[in-house]
Design a protein around this motif. Sequence first.
Motif, PDB file in Angstrom:
ATOM      1  N   GLY A   8      -5.290-107.663 -31.990  1.00 36.17           N
ATOM      2  CA  GLY A   8      -6.470-108.576 -31.633  1.00 36.17           C
ATOM      3  C   GLY A   8      -7.770-107.869 -32.080  1.00 36.17           C
ATOM      4  N   ASP A   9      -8.795-108.505 -32.770  1.00 36.78           N
ATOM      5  CA  ASP A   9      -9.996-107.765 -32.958  1.00 36.78           C
ATOM      6  C   ASP A   9     -11.049-108.630 -32.911  1.00 36.78           C
ATOM      7  OD1 ASP A   9     -11.021-108.723 -36.001  1.00 36.78           O
ATOM      8  OD2 ASP A   9      -8.868-108.799 -35.783  1.00 36.78           O
ATOM      9  N   ALA A  10     -12.284-108.097 -32.692  1.00 44.20           N
ATOM     10  CA  ALA A  10     -13.548-108.914 -32.420  1.00 44.20           C
ATOM     11  C   ALA A  10     -14.677-108.097 -32.701  1.00 44.20           C
ATOM     12  CB  ALA A  10     -13.309-109.651 -31.284  1.00 44.20           C
ATOM     13  N   THR A  11     -15.699-108.659 -33.467  1.00 43.08           N
ATOM     14  CA  THR A  11     -17.041-108.007 -33.303  1.00 43.08           C
ATOM     15  C   THR A  11     -18.144-108.547 -33.207  1.00 43.08           C
ATOM     16  OG1 THR A  11     -18.307-106.738 -34.941  1.00 43.08           O
ATOM     17  CG2 THR A  11     -17.116-108.051 -36.024  1.00 43.08           C
ATOM     18  N   VAL A  12     -19.097-108.477 -32.119  1.00 44.54           N
ATOM     19  CA  VAL A  12     -20.047-109.169 -31.771  1.00 44.54           C
ATOM     20  C   VAL A  12     -21.269-108.238 -31.874  1.00 44.54           C
ATOM     21  CG1 VAL A  12     -21.147-110.509 -29.997  1.00 44.54           C
ATOM     22  CG2 VAL A  12     -18.831-110.703 -30.285  1.00 44.54           C
ATOM     23  N   ASN A  13     -22.193-108.920 -32.546  1.00 47.03           N
ATOM     24  CA  ASN A  13     -23.681-108.125 -32.679  1.00 47.03           C
ATOM     25  C   ASN A  13     -24.614-108.515 -31.398  1.00 47.03           C
ATOM     26  OD1 ASN A  13     -26.668-107.460 -33.444  1.00 47.03           O
ATOM     27  ND2 ASN A  13     -25.455-106.716 -35.121  1.00 47.03           N
ATOM     28  N   ASP A  14     -25.132-107.671 -30.631  1.00 46.72           N
ATOM     29  CA  ASP A  14     -26.047-108.167 -29.364  1.00 46.72           C
ATOM     30  C   ASP A  14     -27.477-108.225 -29.886  1.00 46.72           C
ATOM     31  OD1 ASP A  14     -27.522-105.606 -29.256  1.00 46.72           O
ATOM     32  OD2 ASP A  14     -25.787-104.597 -28.665  1.00 46.72           O
ATOM     33  N   ALA A  15     -27.915-107.999 -30.964  1.00 44.24           N
ATOM     34  CA  ALA A  15     -29.100-108.201 -31.608  1.00 44.24           C
ATOM     35  C   ALA A  15     -30.173-107.841 -30.408  1.00 44.24           C
ATOM     36  CB  ALA A  15     -29.424-109.756 -31.884  1.00 44.24           C
ATOM     37  N   ASN A  16     -29.885-106.610 -30.012  1.00 48.21           N
ATOM     38  CA  ASN A  16     -30.767-105.964 -28.952  1.00 48.21           C
ATOM     39  C   ASN A  16     -32.012-104.990 -29.634  1.00 48.21           C
ATOM     40  OD1 ASN A  16     -31.687-105.032 -26.093  1.00 48.21           O
ATOM     41  ND2 ASN A  16     -31.082-103.029 -27.102  1.00 48.21           N
ATOM     42  N   HIS A  17     -31.600-104.324 -30.646  1.00 52.40           N
ATOM     43  CA  HIS A  17     -32.522-103.392 -31.115  1.00 52.40           C
ATOM     44  C   HIS A  17     -32.025-102.369 -32.190  1.00 52.40           C
ATOM     45  CE1 HIS A  17     -35.078 -99.441 -31.117  1.00 52.40           C
ATOM     46  NE2 HIS A  17     -36.145-100.359 -30.545  1.00 52.40           N
ATOM     47  N   ILE A  18     -32.905-101.976 -33.174  1.00 53.11           N
ATOM     48  CA  ILE A  18     -32.285-101.308 -34.538  1.00 53.11           C
ATOM     49  C   ILE A  18     -31.561-100.103 -33.982  1.00 53.11           C
ATOM     50  CG2 ILE A  18     -34.255 -99.938 -34.686  1.00 53.11           C
ATOM     51  CD1 ILE A  18     -32.200-101.682 -37.158  1.00 53.11           C
ATOM     52  N   SER A  19     -31.930 -99.422 -32.886  1.00 54.16           N
ATOM     53  CA  SER A  19     -31.140 -98.141 -32.511  1.00 54.16           C
ATOM     54  C   SER A  19     -30.764 -98.179 -31.045  1.00 54.16           C
ATOM     55  CB  SER A  19     -31.956 -96.990 -32.749  1.00 54.16           C
ATOM     56  OG  SER A  19     -33.309 -96.982 -32.078  1.00 54.16           O
ATOM     57  N   GLY A  20     -31.341 -99.033 -30.277  1.00 54.25           N
ATOM     58  CA  GLY A  20     -30.600 -99.003 -28.849  1.00 54.25           C
ATOM     59  C   GLY A  20     -29.856-100.106 -28.190  1.00 54.25           C
ATOM     60  N   PRO A  21     -28.695 -99.726 -27.673  1.00 51.32           N
ATOM     61  CA  PRO A  21     -27.814-100.512 -27.384  1.00 51.32           C
ATOM     62  C   PRO A  21     -28.339-101.671 -26.253  1.00 51.32           C
ATOM     63  CG  PRO A  21     -27.668 -98.535 -25.985  1.00 51.32           C
ATOM     64  CD  PRO A  21     -28.577 -98.355 -27.079  1.00 51.32           C
ATOM     65  N   SER A  22     -27.626-102.688 -26.130  1.00 53.62           N
ATOM     66  CA  SER A  22     -27.855-103.785 -25.005  1.00 53.62           C
ATOM     67  C   SER A  22     -27.780-103.109 -23.757  1.00 53.62           C
ATOM     68  CB  SER A  22     -26.977-104.812 -25.093  1.00 53.62           C
ATOM     69  OG  SER A  22     -27.130-105.567 -23.858  1.00 53.62           O
ATOM     70  N   ARG A  23     -28.803-103.335 -22.905  1.00 50.69           N
ATOM     71  CA  ARG A  23     -28.725-102.653 -21.537  1.00 50.69           C
ATOM     72  C   ARG A  23     -27.620-103.477 -20.681  1.00 50.69           C
ATOM     73  NH1 ARG A  23     -33.388 -99.443 -20.503  1.00 50.69           N
ATOM     74  NH2 ARG A  23     -33.846 -98.793 -22.472  1.00 50.69           N
ATOM     75  N   THR A  24     -27.391-104.464 -20.863  1.00 56.35           N
ATOM     76  CA  THR A  24     -26.240-105.184 -20.146  1.00 56.35           C
ATOM     77  C   THR A  24     -24.928-105.219 -20.646  1.00 56.35           C
ATOM     78  OG1 THR A  24     -26.546-107.430 -21.505  1.00 56.35           O
ATOM     79  CG2 THR A  24     -27.779-106.916 -19.429  1.00 56.35           C
ATOM     80  N   GLY A  25     -24.673-104.572 -22.048  1.00 54.91           N
ATOM     81  CA  GLY A  25     -23.426-104.590 -22.658  1.00 54.91           C
ATOM     82  C   GLY A  25     -22.793-105.667 -23.008  1.00 54.91           C
ATOM     83  N   GLU A  26     -23.729-106.791 -23.239  1.00 55.59           N
ATOM     84  CA  GLU A  26     -23.359-108.071 -23.735  1.00 55.59           C
ATOM     85  C   GLU A  26     -22.398-107.933 -24.974  1.00 55.59           C
ATOM     86  OE1 GLU A  26     -22.692-112.076 -23.069  1.00 55.59           O
ATOM     87  OE2 GLU A  26     -23.516-110.585 -21.884  1.00 55.59           O
ATOM     88  N   GLY A  27     -22.969-107.122 -26.047  1.00 52.09           N
ATOM     89  CA  GLY A  27     -22.083-107.670 -27.364  1.00 52.09           C
ATOM     90  C   GLY A  27     -20.672-106.929 -27.344  1.00 52.09           C
ATOM     91  N   LEU A  28     -20.676-105.847 -26.640  1.00 54.21           N
ATOM     92  CA  LEU A  28     -19.533-105.162 -26.250  1.00 54.21           C
ATOM     93  C   LEU A  28     -18.592-105.766 -25.422  1.00 54.21           C
ATOM     94  CD1 LEU A  28     -17.578-102.666 -27.036  1.00 54.21           C
ATOM     95  CD2 LEU A  28     -18.449-101.367 -25.203  1.00 54.21           C
ATOM     96  N   TYR A  29     -19.141-106.638 -24.428  1.00 55.35           N
ATOM     97  CA  TYR A  29     -18.401-107.413 -23.505  1.00 55.35           C
ATOM     98  C   TYR A  29     -17.681-108.272 -24.184  1.00 55.35           C
ATOM     99  CZ  TYR A  29     -17.409-111.038 -19.987  1.00 55.35           C
ATOM    100  OH  TYR A  29     -16.913-112.073 -19.115  1.00 55.35           O
ATOM    101  N   GLN A  30     -18.584-108.993 -24.951  1.00 56.07           N
ATOM    102  CA  GLN A  30     -17.954-110.434 -25.720  1.00 56.07           C
ATOM    103  C   GLN A  30     -17.036-109.832 -26.770  1.00 56.07           C
ATOM    104  OE1 GLN A  30     -20.665-113.415 -27.255  1.00 56.07           O
ATOM    105  NE2 GLN A  30     -22.153-112.802 -25.680  1.00 56.07           N
ATOM    106  N   SER A  31     -17.261-108.838 -27.546  1.00 57.45           N
ATOM    107  CA  SER A  31     -16.235-108.194 -28.483  1.00 57.45           C
ATOM    108  C   SER A  31     -14.928-108.148 -27.441  1.00 57.45           C
ATOM    109  CB  SER A  31     -16.687-106.779 -29.094  1.00 57.45           C
ATOM    110  OG  SER A  31     -17.692-107.151 -29.711  1.00 57.45           O
ATOM    111  N   ILE A  32     -14.693-107.513 -26.365  1.00 59.66           N
ATOM    112  CA  ILE A  32     -13.551-107.268 -25.834  1.00 59.66           C
ATOM    113  C   ILE A  32     -12.879-108.522 -25.440  1.00 59.66           C
ATOM    114  CG2 ILE A  32     -12.703-106.490 -23.567  1.00 59.66           C
ATOM    115  CD1 ILE A  32     -14.787-103.993 -23.721  1.00 59.66           C
ATOM    116  N   GLN A  33     -13.773-109.386 -24.858  1.00 56.08           N
ATOM    117  CA  GLN A  33     -13.185-110.855 -24.540  1.00 56.08           C
ATOM    118  C   GLN A  33     -12.349-111.597 -25.600  1.00 56.08           C
ATOM    119  OE1 GLN A  33     -12.838-111.118 -21.047  1.00 56.08           O
ATOM    120  NE2 GLN A  33     -13.891-109.310 -21.137  1.00 56.08           N
ATOM    121  N   LYS A  34     -13.285-111.514 -26.656  1.00 61.43           N
ATOM    122  CA  LYS A  34     -12.591-112.096 -27.910  1.00 61.43           C
ATOM    123  C   LYS A  34     -11.350-111.500 -28.428  1.00 61.43           C
ATOM    124  CE  LYS A  34     -17.163-114.031 -29.241  1.00 61.43           C
ATOM    125  NZ  LYS A  34     -16.891-115.421 -29.324  1.00 61.43           N
ATOM    126  N   ALA A  35     -11.343-110.086 -28.516  1.00 62.57           N
ATOM    127  CA  ALA A  35     -10.172-109.280 -28.764  1.00 62.57           C
ATOM    128  C   ALA A  35      -8.988-109.771 -27.761  1.00 62.57           C
ATOM    129  CB  ALA A  35     -10.446-107.966 -28.905  1.00 62.57           C
TER     130      ALA A  35
END
Length: 379
Positions: A231-258
């Motif tokens: 299983g694999d998934a990649t999701v872009n949180d579109a938060n900032h050019i260098s700063g990660p999402s403060r809610t972890g949304e992109g990583l959370y969605q990647s984990i759920q999809k994988a």
Amino acid sequence: MKKLYLLEDAIISPMGFSTQENIKAIQEERSGLSLQHKPKITNAAFYAAIIDELQLNNAFASIGDIKEYTKLEKMMLLAVQQVLAKNPGLDLTTTALIITTTKGNINLLKDPGSFPQSRIKLSELAKTIGQFFGFTQEAIIISNACISGGLGLAVAKRLGNTEEIKNAIVLGGDLVSDFVVAGFNSFQALSSKPCKPFSKDRDGISLGEAAAAMLVSTEKPKTSENIALIGDATVNDANHISGPSRTGEGLYQSIQKALKEASISASDIDFLSAHGTATIYNDEMESQAFHRSALQDTPVHSLKAYYGHSLGASALIESIVTKHAMLKNELYSSKNFGELGVSWPLNVVEEYRKKEIKYALKTASGFGGCNLALVFKKE
């Protein structure tokens, strides 16, 4: 849905010039980090994992002319050579080459030496690697920040499912160049001490350079135990050019999809290999994404205190280590971890121990909001 089987692999790093040497160093908690000084970039000393070029040249001299190749190319060529040496019957006319890196030969901007200006291009790096070994297919280049190495495995799996390929060599590599040091220093993200992922007193990353190669196939090998990417998934949180999402949304969605693609739940995961850069915001973001995914009790580690952050090679190296941890039923310590310093609880592996591992999850995140999750299965 076809699985992608993880076959032969090789790691070239300051901790050793083979996967076996690297795994032994991790088992013994020996880090590749050492104190570095670059006064033209920063007055403060910092820790990084740097490959000794003399040792590299001595090792490379057995397969090629050390003057004809850059440091990065020699690292990457050595990794591929080790994989091919153990698979002499591999048909390179039908094997894909997938190259993952963030900056390639960017050090040539400062000092090109005898190399032509064009050598800095990623396409030239790919051509150099491919021609050295005789790959006939044009290499696939993946440069998607710090998820690149793991994304190479995901791309190989997806190509396998379209039956475009059966076998591929995924190759990753990056250097601790002045460009990279200056960039992270401008963010005030370099730690003056060996990095401490997920710890309360963490204060930034340690950089690293390394190369890794892995032969993968959609055809199940005839061995007693195998590790497959299911299983694999990649999701872009579109938060900032260098700063990660403060809610972890992109990583959370990647984990759920994988997990959904793998047809398992979070409770099935026996081990979690995190990105764990030891910056304030990355570790906080990951802890929230893991908590939202009900993974807070799953044993988790970061390998950044061993390798430093090796950018485009990191997720591939960490996937290779995860593969061997699964085969050996071993949990490796998250080196330098002290008191937990993130808002959400985590079960950080503090010392080496044995554990049956059937399913493992590897995550990675990077600049530009990219996130990746890979689910591995032992069968």
